[in-house]
Every structure is written in structure tokens, then in C-alpha cells.
Scaffold this motif. Structure first.
Motif, PDB file in Angstrom:
ATOM      1  N   MET A   1     -52.667 -34.723  38.146  1.00  0.00           N
ATOM      2  CA  MET A   1     -52.612 -33.302  38.334  1.00  0.00           C
ATOM      3  C   MET A   1     -53.590 -32.648  37.349  1.00  0.00           C
ATOM      4  SD  MET A   1     -49.404 -30.661  37.874  1.00  0.00           S
ATOM      5  CE  MET A   1     -48.954 -31.172  36.244  1.00  0.00           C
ATOM      6  N   LEU A   2     -54.411 -31.759  37.861  1.00  0.00           N
ATOM      7  CA  LEU A   2     -55.360 -31.034  37.015  1.00  0.00           C
ATOM      8  C   LEU A   2     -54.720 -29.763  36.482  1.00  0.00           C
ATOM      9  CD1 LEU A   2     -58.644 -31.285  39.097  1.00  0.00           C
ATOM     10  CD2 LEU A   2     -57.976 -32.636  37.119  1.00  0.00           C
ATOM     11  N   VAL A   3     -54.955 -29.481  35.208  1.00  0.00           N
ATOM     12  CA  VAL A   3     -54.476 -28.250  34.582  1.00  0.00           C
ATOM     13  C   VAL A   3     -55.596 -27.653  33.743  1.00  0.00           C
ATOM     14  CG1 VAL A   3     -52.047 -28.940  34.528  1.00  0.00           C
ATOM     15  CG2 VAL A   3     -53.511 -29.459  32.583  1.00  0.00           C
ATOM     16  N   ILE A   4     -55.535 -26.354  33.535  1.00  0.00           N
ATOM     17  CA  ILE A   4     -56.472 -25.648  32.673  1.00  0.00           C
ATOM     18  C   ILE A   4     -55.784 -25.446  31.329  1.00  0.00           C
ATOM     19  CG2 ILE A   4     -57.847 -23.554  32.343  1.00  0.00           C
ATOM     20  CD1 ILE A   4     -58.712 -25.116  34.820  1.00  0.00           C
ATOM     21  N   LEU A   5     -56.432 -25.872  30.255  1.00  0.00           N
ATOM     22  CA  LEU A   5     -55.868 -25.733  28.919  1.00  0.00           C
ATOM     23  C   LEU A   5     -56.471 -24.513  28.232  1.00  0.00           C
ATOM     24  CD1 LEU A   5     -56.145 -29.457  27.781  1.00  0.00           C
ATOM     25  CD2 LEU A   5     -54.145 -28.297  28.737  1.00  0.00           C
ATOM     26  N   MET A   6     -55.609 -23.618  27.812  1.00  0.00           N
ATOM     27  CA  MET A   6     -56.017 -22.460  27.031  1.00  0.00           C
ATOM     28  C   MET A   6     -55.512 -22.709  25.614  1.00  0.00           C
ATOM     29  SD  MET A   6     -57.496 -20.589  29.354  1.00  0.00           S
ATOM     30  CE  MET A   6     -57.604 -18.914  28.810  1.00  0.00           C
ATOM     31  N   GLU A   7     -55.822 -21.840  24.688  1.00  0.00           N
ATOM     32  CA  GLU A   7     -55.404 -22.034  23.299  1.00  0.00           C
ATOM     33  C   GLU A   7     -53.901 -22.225  23.160  1.00  0.00           C
ATOM     34  OE1 GLU A   7     -56.876 -19.164  20.568  1.00  0.00           O
ATOM     35  OE2 GLU A   7     -58.929 -19.403  21.267  1.00  0.00           O
ATOM     36  N   LEU A  36     -64.709 -34.583  37.416  1.00  0.00           N
ATOM     37  CA  LEU A  36     -64.878 -33.154  37.668  1.00  0.00           C
ATOM     38  C   LEU A  36     -66.370 -32.909  37.883  1.00  0.00           C
ATOM     39  CD1 LEU A  36     -63.346 -30.411  37.707  1.00  0.00           C
ATOM     40  CD2 LEU A  36     -64.094 -30.135  35.341  1.00  0.00           C
ATOM     41  N   THR A  37     -66.750 -32.593  39.117  1.00  0.00           N
ATOM     42  CA  THR A  37     -68.173 -32.457  39.415  1.00  0.00           C
ATOM     43  C   THR A  37     -68.725 -31.077  39.070  1.00  0.00           C
ATOM     44  OG1 THR A  37     -67.740 -31.870  41.722  1.00  0.00           O
ATOM     45  CG2 THR A  37     -68.077 -34.204  41.233  1.00  0.00           C
ATOM     46  N   CYS A  38     -67.848 -30.137  38.722  1.00  0.00           N
ATOM     47  CA  CYS A  38     -68.319 -28.816  38.303  1.00  0.00           C
ATOM     48  C   CYS A  38     -68.184 -28.674  36.783  1.00  0.00           C
ATOM     49  CB  CYS A  38     -67.556 -27.712  39.035  1.00  0.00           C
ATOM     50  SG  CYS A  38     -65.768 -27.794  38.910  1.00  0.00           S
ATOM     51  N   GLY A  39     -68.259 -29.802  36.073  1.00  0.00           N
ATOM     52  CA  GLY A  39     -68.156 -29.800  34.622  1.00  0.00           C
ATOM     53  C   GLY A  39     -68.558 -31.150  34.058  1.00  0.00           C
ATOM     54  N   HIS A  40     -68.279 -31.356  32.770  1.00  0.00           N
ATOM     55  CA  HIS A  40     -68.630 -32.628  32.143  1.00  0.00           C
ATOM     56  C   HIS A  40     -67.457 -33.125  31.287  1.00  0.00           C
ATOM     57  CE1 HIS A  40     -69.718 -29.603  29.126  1.00  0.00           C
ATOM     58  NE2 HIS A  40     -69.397 -30.510  28.241  1.00  0.00           N
ATOM     59  N   ALA A  41     -67.408 -34.421  31.107  1.00  0.00           N
ATOM     60  CA  ALA A  41     -66.332 -35.045  30.332  1.00  0.00           C
ATOM     61  C   ALA A  41     -66.454 -34.686  28.860  1.00  0.00           C
ATOM     62  CB  ALA A  41     -66.367 -36.559  30.503  1.00  0.00           C
ATOM     63  N   ILE A  42     -65.298 -34.548  28.203  1.00  0.00           N
ATOM     64  CA  ILE A  42     -65.221 -34.296  26.765  1.00  0.00           C
ATOM     65  C   ILE A  42     -64.684 -35.567  26.118  1.00  0.00           C
ATOM     66  CG2 ILE A  42     -64.111 -32.946  24.957  1.00  0.00           C
ATOM     67  CD1 ILE A  42     -63.873 -30.668  26.963  1.00  0.00           C
ATOM     68  N   ARG A  43     -65.277 -35.929  25.026  1.00  0.00           N
ATOM     69  CA  ARG A  43     -64.867 -37.141  24.317  1.00  0.00           C
ATOM     70  C   ARG A  43     -63.434 -37.019  23.796  1.00  0.00           C
ATOM     71  NH1 ARG A  43     -68.731 -39.689  19.809  1.00  0.00           N
ATOM     72  NH2 ARG A  43     -67.407 -41.399  19.155  1.00  0.00           N
ATOM     73  N   LYS A  44     -62.646 -38.071  23.996  1.00  0.00           N
ATOM     74  CA  LYS A  44     -61.265 -38.093  23.535  1.00  0.00           C
ATOM     75  C   LYS A  44     -61.210 -38.304  22.027  1.00  0.00           C
ATOM     76  CE  LYS A  44     -59.049 -40.198  27.534  1.00  0.00           C
ATOM     77  NZ  LYS A  44     -58.136 -41.264  27.927  1.00  0.00           N
ATOM     78  N   LEU A  45     -60.278 -37.610  21.372  1.00  0.00           N
ATOM     79  CA  LEU A  45     -60.047 -37.822  19.950  1.00  0.00           C
ATOM     80  C   LEU A  45     -59.064 -38.969  19.727  1.00  0.00           C
ATOM     81  CD1 LEU A  45     -59.796 -34.128  18.732  1.00  0.00           C
ATOM     82  CD2 LEU A  45     -61.751 -35.679  18.580  1.00  0.00           C
ATOM     83  N   GLY A  58     -66.715 -22.792  31.168  1.00  0.00           N
ATOM     84  CA  GLY A  58     -66.271 -22.878  29.786  1.00  0.00           C
ATOM     85  C   GLY A  58     -64.804 -23.193  29.593  1.00  0.00           C
ATOM     86  N   PHE A  59     -64.058 -23.383  30.682  1.00  0.00           N
ATOM     87  CA  PHE A  59     -62.638 -23.718  30.553  1.00  0.00           C
ATOM     88  C   PHE A  59     -62.462 -25.211  30.333  1.00  0.00           C
ATOM     89  CE2 PHE A  59     -62.568 -19.829  33.097  1.00  0.00           C
ATOM     90  CZ  PHE A  59     -61.672 -19.077  32.362  1.00  0.00           C
ATOM     91  N   ARG A  60     -61.408 -25.580  29.638  1.00  0.00           N
ATOM     92  CA  ARG A  60     -61.077 -26.989  29.423  1.00  0.00           C
ATOM     93  C   ARG A  60     -60.095 -27.417  30.506  1.00  0.00           C
ATOM     94  NH1 ARG A  60     -60.661 -29.993  23.829  1.00  0.00           N
ATOM     95  NH2 ARG A  60     -62.692 -29.014  23.828  1.00  0.00           N
ATOM     96  N   VAL A  61     -60.435 -28.480  31.218  1.00  0.00           N
ATOM     97  CA  VAL A  61     -59.620 -28.997  32.305  1.00  0.00           C
ATOM     98  C   VAL A  61     -59.113 -30.376  31.895  1.00  0.00           C
ATOM     99  CG1 VAL A  61     -59.622 -29.635  34.763  1.00  0.00           C
ATOM    100  CG2 VAL A  61     -61.063 -27.758  33.967  1.00  0.00           C
ATOM    101  N   ALA A  62     -57.816 -30.614  32.088  1.00  0.00           N
ATOM    102  CA  ALA A  62     -57.246 -31.923  31.741  1.00  0.00           C
ATOM    103  C   ALA A  62     -56.659 -32.542  32.996  1.00  0.00           C
ATOM    104  CB  ALA A  62     -56.161 -31.771  30.684  1.00  0.00           C
ATOM    105  N   ASN A  63     -56.780 -33.854  33.094  1.00  0.00           N
ATOM    106  CA  ASN A  63     -56.175 -34.613  34.185  1.00  0.00           C
ATOM    107  C   ASN A  63     -54.913 -35.254  33.655  1.00  0.00           C
ATOM    108  OD1 ASN A  63     -55.717 -35.915  36.573  1.00  0.00           O
ATOM    109  ND2 ASN A  63     -57.099 -37.586  36.123  1.00  0.00           N
ATOM    110  N   ILE A  64     -53.755 -34.666  33.980  1.00  0.00           N
ATOM    111  CA  ILE A  64     -52.467 -35.153  33.523  1.00  0.00           C
ATOM    112  C   ILE A  64     -51.906 -36.102  34.581  1.00  0.00           C
ATOM    113  CG2 ILE A  64     -50.144 -34.490  32.766  1.00  0.00           C
ATOM    114  CD1 ILE A  64     -52.358 -33.294  31.018  1.00  0.00           C
TER     115      ILE A  64
END
Length: 65
Positions: A1-7, A36-45, A58-64
Motif C-alpha cells: 500500500m502506498l502512503v504519503i508521509l508528511m512531517e 514509483l515512475t513519477c519519482g526516485h528512490a530514497i536511500r534507507k537509513l 516533493g512529497f515522500r511516498v512509502a510502500n507499506i
């Protein structure tokens, strides 16, 4: 499930993406073959974090799972 992460909250992509010019016809993020083809992957911490992406808007999208 995709979600948008805000602060301080988690939002459904339907609330954010429905007005985005890069969204698909259904107002959802362009998600194809696990990417996500309308964005790029962010490195995991940490390995325990879900896969995260930054969309073109500019939104952060997570695949839960």
C-alpha cells in the motif's frame, strides 16, 4: 500500500495525487513493477524501514507492505 508521509501525518495518495499532473488517470501515483515512475528512490537509513521515494512534486511516498 502506498502512503504519503508528511512531517506529522500519513495521508492517502488519493488526497494528494488526484490533482497532480504526473498522476495516472485514476489520480494515483504512477506505480509500475514495484517502482514509483513519477519519482526516485530514497536511500534507507535502516533495513527495517519501508521502501521510500520522493515524487517529482516533493512529497515522500512509502510502500507499506
Amino acid at each position: 500500500m502506498l502512503v504519503i508521509l508528511m512531517e506529522d501525518r500519513v495521508l492517502s495518495p488519493a488526497r494528494v495525487c488526484q490533482t497532480c499532473l504526473l498522476a495516472d488517470k485514476g489520480g494515483q501515483p504512477r506505480w509500475r513493477q514495484g517502482q514509483l515512475t513519477c519519482g526516485h528512490a530514497i536511500r534507507k537509513l535502516a533495513q527495517s524501514q519501508p521502501d521510500q521515494y520522493e515524487c517529482q512534486m516533493g512529497f515522500r511516498v512509502a510502500n507499506i507492505p
